[in-house]
Design a protein around this motif. Structure first.
Motif, PDB file in Angstrom:
ATOM      1  N   LEU A   8       0.925  -1.117  -0.088  1.00 16.30           N
ATOM      2  CA  LEU A   8       0.116  -0.178  -0.213  1.00 16.30           C
ATOM      3  C   LEU A   8       0.948   1.222  -0.213  1.00 16.30           C
ATOM      4  O   LEU A   8       1.925   1.261   0.905  1.00 16.30           O
ATOM      5  N   SER A   9       0.616   2.133  -0.852  1.00 14.11           N
ATOM      6  CA  SER A   9       1.209   3.390  -0.987  1.00 14.11           C
ATOM      7  C   SER A   9       0.428   4.560  -0.823  1.00 14.11           C
ATOM      8  O   SER A   9      -0.648   4.657  -1.525  1.00 14.11           O
ATOM      9  N   PHE A  10       0.587   5.561   0.170  1.00 15.66           N
ATOM     10  CA  PHE A  10      -0.382   6.524   0.698  1.00 15.66           C
ATOM     11  C   PHE A  10       0.172   7.530   1.261  1.00 15.66           C
ATOM     12  O   PHE A  10       1.437   7.454   1.700  1.00 15.66           O
ATOM     13  N   GLY A  12       0.074  10.261   4.535  1.00 18.64           N
ATOM     14  CA  GLY A  12       0.020   9.989   6.136  1.00 18.64           C
ATOM     15  C   GLY A  12      -1.733  10.680   6.058  1.00 18.64           C
ATOM     16  O   GLY A  12      -2.189  10.026   7.128  1.00 18.64           O
ATOM     17  N   GLU A  13      -2.000  11.594   5.553  1.00 15.59           N
ATOM     18  CA  GLU A  13      -3.419  12.123   5.739  1.00 15.59           C
ATOM     19  C   GLU A  13      -4.287  11.314   5.367  1.00 15.59           C
ATOM     20  O   GLU A  13      -5.558  11.356   6.039  1.00 15.59           O
ATOM     21  N   GLN A  14      -4.361  10.173   4.775  1.00 16.06           N
ATOM     22  CA  GLN A  14      -5.416   9.019   4.503  1.00 16.06           C
ATOM     23  C   GLN A  14      -5.066   7.798   5.339  1.00 16.06           C
ATOM     24  O   GLN A  14      -5.691   6.913   5.004  1.00 16.06           O
ATOM     25  N   ARG A  15      -4.185   8.062   6.341  1.00 19.44           N
ATOM     26  CA  ARG A  15      -3.824   6.836   6.904  1.00 19.44           C
ATOM     27  C   ARG A  15      -5.119   6.008   7.644  1.00 19.44           C
ATOM     28  O   ARG A  15      -5.026   4.701   7.418  1.00 19.44           O
ATOM     29  N   ALA A  16      -5.848   6.654   8.086  1.00 20.57           N
ATOM     30  CA  ALA A  16      -7.033   6.010   8.818  1.00 20.57           C
ATOM     31  C   ALA A  16      -7.870   5.345   7.952  1.00 20.57           C
ATOM     32  O   ALA A  16      -8.384   4.128   8.164  1.00 20.57           O
ATOM     33  N   GLU A  17      -8.278   5.712   6.733  1.00 19.11           N
ATOM     34  CA  GLU A  17      -9.034   5.241   5.502  1.00 19.11           C
ATOM     35  C   GLU A  17      -8.269   3.761   5.272  1.00 19.11           C
ATOM     36  O   GLU A  17      -8.751   2.857   4.922  1.00 19.11           O
ATOM     37  N   VAL A  18      -7.010   3.963   4.903  1.00 17.71           N
ATOM     38  CA  VAL A  18      -6.048   3.175   4.302  1.00 17.71           C
ATOM     39  C   VAL A  18      -5.934   1.832   5.472  1.00 17.71           C
ATOM     40  O   VAL A  18      -5.998   0.688   4.922  1.00 17.71           O
ATOM     41  N   GLU A  19      -5.897   2.336   6.728  1.00 15.37           N
ATOM     42  CA  GLU A  19      -5.719   1.022   7.683  1.00 15.37           C
ATOM     43  C   GLU A  19      -6.945   0.295   7.659  1.00 15.37           C
ATOM     44  O   GLU A  19      -6.939  -0.996   8.021  1.00 15.37           O
ATOM     45  N   GLN A  20      -8.140   0.934   7.432  1.00 18.38           N
ATOM     46  CA  GLN A  20      -9.389   0.040   7.567  1.00 18.38           C
ATOM     47  C   GLN A  20      -9.196  -0.943   6.440  1.00 18.38           C
ATOM     48  O   GLN A  20      -9.624  -2.270   6.494  1.00 18.38           O
ATOM     49  N   ILE A  21      -8.699  -0.445   5.174  1.00 14.73           N
ATOM     50  CA  ILE A  21      -8.312  -1.517   4.107  1.00 14.73           C
ATOM     51  C   ILE A  21      -7.329  -2.546   4.463  1.00 14.73           C
ATOM     52  O   ILE A  21      -7.759  -3.792   4.000  1.00 14.73           O
ATOM     53  N   ALA A  22      -6.053  -1.962   4.833  1.00 12.38           N
ATOM     54  CA  ALA A  22      -5.367  -3.009   5.336  1.00 12.38           C
ATOM     55  C   ALA A  22      -5.969  -4.205   6.473  1.00 12.38           C
ATOM     56  O   ALA A  22      -5.574  -5.506   6.152  1.00 12.38           O
ATOM     57  N   ASP A  23      -6.586  -3.790   7.392  1.00 13.31           N
ATOM     58  CA  ASP A  23      -6.961  -4.624   8.507  1.00 13.31           C
ATOM     59  C   ASP A  23      -8.053  -5.783   7.680  1.00 13.31           C
ATOM     60  O   ASP A  23      -8.066  -6.783   7.860  1.00 13.31           O
ATOM     61  N   CYS A  24      -8.927  -5.235   6.699  1.00 14.36           N
ATOM     62  CA  CYS A  24      -9.858  -6.024   6.181  1.00 14.36           C
ATOM     63  C   CYS A  24      -9.170  -7.090   5.350  1.00 14.36           C
ATOM     64  O   CYS A  24      -9.346  -8.122   5.244  1.00 14.36           O
ATOM     65  N   LEU A  25      -8.093  -6.754   4.560  1.00 11.96           N
ATOM     66  CA  LEU A  25      -7.297  -7.705   3.746  1.00 11.96           C
ATOM     67  C   LEU A  25      -6.417  -8.655   4.455  1.00 11.96           C
ATOM     68  O   LEU A  25      -6.683  -9.757   4.325  1.00 11.96           O
ATOM     69  N   ILE A  26      -6.000  -8.068   5.446  1.00 12.91           N
ATOM     70  CA  ILE A  26      -5.306  -9.065   6.585  1.00 12.91           C
ATOM     71  C   ILE A  26      -6.351 -10.050   7.057  1.00 12.91           C
ATOM     72  O   ILE A  26      -6.009 -11.097   7.163  1.00 12.91           O
ATOM     73  N   ALA A  27      -7.302  -9.622   7.532  1.00 10.98           N
ATOM     74  CA  ALA A  27      -8.268 -10.521   8.064  1.00 10.98           C
ATOM     75  C   ALA A  27      -8.818 -11.665   7.033  1.00 10.98           C
ATOM     76  O   ALA A  27      -9.140 -12.631   7.652  1.00 10.98           O
ATOM     77  N   ALA A  28      -8.846 -11.349   5.864  1.00  8.68           N
ATOM     78  CA  ALA A  28      -9.157 -12.281   4.904  1.00  8.68           C
ATOM     79  C   ALA A  28      -7.996 -13.035   4.430  1.00  8.68           C
ATOM     80  O   ALA A  28      -8.026 -14.029   3.593  1.00  8.68           O
ATOM     81  N   GLY A  29      -6.641 -12.959   4.929  1.00  8.36           N
ATOM     82  CA  GLY A  29      -5.717 -13.894   4.820  1.00  8.36           C
ATOM     83  C   GLY A  29      -4.761 -13.499   3.885  1.00  8.36           C
ATOM     84  O   GLY A  29      -3.832 -14.062   3.461  1.00  8.36           O
ATOM     85  N   ALA A  30      -4.901 -12.027   3.251  1.00  8.52           N
ATOM     86  CA  ALA A  30      -3.960 -11.460   2.404  1.00  8.52           C
ATOM     87  C   ALA A  30      -2.679 -11.004   3.226  1.00  8.52           C
ATOM     88  O   ALA A  30      -2.716 -10.686   4.413  1.00  8.52           O
ATOM     89  N   LYS A  31      -1.554 -11.167   2.384  1.00  8.36           N
ATOM     90  CA  LYS A  31      -0.293 -10.833   2.981  1.00  8.36           C
ATOM     91  C   LYS A  31      -0.033  -9.263   2.298  1.00  8.36           C
ATOM     92  O   LYS A  31       0.023  -8.929   1.217  1.00  8.36           O
ATOM     93  N   VAL A  32       0.080  -8.441   3.341  1.00  5.13           N
ATOM     94  CA  VAL A  32      -0.157  -7.070   3.214  1.00  5.13           C
ATOM     95  C   VAL A  32       1.165  -6.388   3.752  1.00  5.13           C
ATOM     96  O   VAL A  32       1.372  -6.339   5.101  1.00  5.13           O
ATOM     97  N   PHE A  33       1.831  -5.624   2.733  1.00  2.00           N
ATOM     98  CA  PHE A  33       2.688  -4.437   3.405  1.00  2.00           C
ATOM     99  C   PHE A  33       2.227  -3.140   3.878  1.00  2.00           C
ATOM    100  O   PHE A  33       1.634  -2.441   2.876  1.00  2.00           O
ATOM    101  N   TYR A  34       2.066  -2.971   5.027  1.00  4.61           N
ATOM    102  CA  TYR A  34       1.712  -1.662   5.650  1.00  4.61           C
ATOM    103  C   TYR A  34       2.555  -1.193   6.660  1.00  4.61           C
ATOM    104  O   TYR A  34       2.635  -2.095   7.607  1.00  4.61           O
ATOM    105  N   ASP A  35       3.031   0.086   6.513  1.00  5.41           N
ATOM    106  CA  ASP A  35       4.357   0.192   7.328  1.00  5.41           C
ATOM    107  C   ASP A  35       4.049   0.301   8.934  1.00  5.41           C
ATOM    108  O   ASP A  35       5.008  -0.283   9.487  1.00  5.41           O
ATOM    109  N   LYS A  36       2.678   0.749   9.277  1.00  8.73           N
ATOM    110  CA  LYS A  36       2.426   0.460  10.674  1.00  8.73           C
ATOM    111  C   LYS A  36       2.716  -0.938  11.321  1.00  8.73           C
ATOM    112  O   LYS A  36       2.912  -1.116  12.471  1.00  8.73           O
ATOM    113  N   TYR A  37       2.325  -1.998  10.265  1.00  5.46           N
ATOM    114  CA  TYR A  37       2.228  -3.211  11.005  1.00  5.46           C
ATOM    115  C   TYR A  37       3.757  -3.942  10.702  1.00  5.46           C
ATOM    116  O   TYR A  37       3.953  -4.997  10.697  1.00  5.46           O
ATOM    117  N   SER A  38       4.788  -3.132  10.143  1.00  2.00           N
ATOM    118  CA  SER A  38       5.973  -3.699   9.604  1.00  2.00           C
ATOM    119  C   SER A  38       7.171  -3.084  10.243  1.00  2.00           C
ATOM    120  O   SER A  38       8.256  -2.845   9.549  1.00  2.00           O
TER     121      SER A  38
END
Length: 393
Positions: A8-10, A12-38
């Motif tokens: 995910l490339s974004f 910082g002003e859109q972090r809250a919205e992007v984090e919702q997407i990251a959480d959703c993808l991870i919960a479905a089993g996708a391997k996601v690079f999201y800086d806060k979780y890395s």
């Protein structure tokens, strides 16, 4: 085989919205690079080279979140160029998946490229489309609607921002830090989010003394040794170098009373700072001089003996009035401000965790930290706080 399904490339002003997407993808089993979780993965790396590899080689897809802020930042430009190099090498492959927050045009992303619009799809729609692209199951859990998301909750258990204070200029700023080195010599690389921050940093060049810097869990009184401003594709990048003068703010002269120890007074100080409790009592005692003196003594002991920072009330409500329209930047600024207050008031030496969550105008706080050790054979005093503070009346 790729290390990630999606990176995910974004901005910082859109972090809250992007984090919702990251959480959703991870919960479905996708391997996601999201800086806060890395954080562990990124710790100590040469970020310029490492992120170039992540966005160019290590993912099956790169989701790019286009916005005005995205087009203006140096780091997002670096990420996009790495992704574009991959897309160019794989002609015809669908590597870059653009998502729009607004109608900003970004160099290298053709207007004819198919994109999704966050304004109409929301986090759930973007997540569902990405999972379909990956051939995975549908969205496993409900994502709040845009209206609910705007109200929160937003959360913060660390901050990407520094706090830089100049006593001579009587100003405090909370810039985002791109890179940091912290020892007796402190170095910060900063990309100003706005012209005001850039202007303040320019003024600080001449202010060598009376400065305070905090980042992460580190706080120091400093002297500014150099402030170098470079420009990359029209965007400012500051490299600041400080010399630490003091980073230990313990106070061995604190006192207690017959009924309350110095440690308990420090705990009152922490609860005042974080939850606005134990506020100063009114001194109108109707001629009762003993009551007046008792209140005065208690107030002095709560604040501590000659503290660098006297805690008269929680700093959160005033900060919310300034930044509350931007919930995540408010939380990030509040988090680093709390770290400074806890240490400069000599209330806490070590912070175990500090978690802030914002829902509307209600701030939820969880904290655990330790006082400085007074005796080698006695464990340091532990202070834990859990509660909530209404930020606006």
């Amino acid at each position: 085989m790729f290390e990630y399904d999606i990176t995910l490339s974004f901005a910082g002003e859109q972090r809250a919205e992007v984090e919702q997407i990251a959480d959703c993808l991870i919960a479905a089993g996708a391997k996601v690079f999201y800086d806060k979780y890395s954080k562990a993965e990124l710790w100590g790396k040469d970020l310029y080279q490492h992120l170039s590899a992540v966005y160019q080689k290590k993912a099956r897809y790169c989701m790019v979140f286009i916005s005005k802020e995205y087009a203006e930042k140096a780091w997002t430009s670096h990420e996009l160029k790495a992704a574009q190099a991959r897309a160019f090498a794989e002609k015809g492959a669908e590597y870059i998946l653009p998502v729009r927050f607004d109608d900003t045009e970004v160099a290298g992303v053709l207007p004819t490229t198919g994109f999704l619009d966050f304004r109409s799809e929301g986090a759930a729609g973007i997540c569902a489309a990405a999972l379909e692209k990956l051939g995975k199951a549908t969205v496993p859990h409900r994502i709040p609607s845009p209206t609910a998301a705007a109200q929160g909750p937003f959360s913060c258990d660390s901050s990407p921002r520094a706090l830089i204070l100049s006593k001579e200029l009587n100003v405090t700023i909370f810039p985002l830090v791109a890179e940091s080195t912290w020892s007796d010599q402190i170095e910060l690389s900063i990309e100003p989010e706005d012209k005001e921050t850039d202007a303040v940093l320019t003024k600080m060049r001449g202010q060598k003394r009376g400065m305070l810097v905090a980042y992460g869990l580190d706080v120091a009184e400093v002297e500014l040794e150099s402030a170098v401003r470079s420009t990359v594709r029209g965007e400012a990048l500051w490299k600041l170098q400080f010399r630490a003068k003091r980073s230990d703010f313990r106070n061995d002269m604190e006192m207690g009373t017959s009924g309350t120890t110095a440690e308990q007074f420090a705990e009152m100080r922490v609860r005042r700072l974080l939850l606005n409790e134990f506020l100063p009592q009114r001194n109108d005692q109707g001629g009762n001089h003993i009551g007046f003196l008792n209140n005065l003594m208690q107030e002095n002991l709560i604040q501590g003996t000659n503290p660098i920072m006297a805690v008269e009330k929680s700093l959160f409500p005033d900060l919310f009035r300034q930044l509350g329209s931007s919930p995540q930047p408010f939380l990030e600024s509040a988090w680093i401000s709390a770290v400074v207050g806890l240490k400069l008031s000599s209330a806490i030496e070590h912070i175990d965790y500090l978690k802030l969550a914002l829902s509307g105008e209600l701030l939820h706080v969880k904290f655990r930290g330790y006082r400085h050790r007074r005796y080698s054979n006695v464990e340091p005093y532990k202070i834990e706080v859990s509660g909530q503070l209404r930020l606006a009346e």
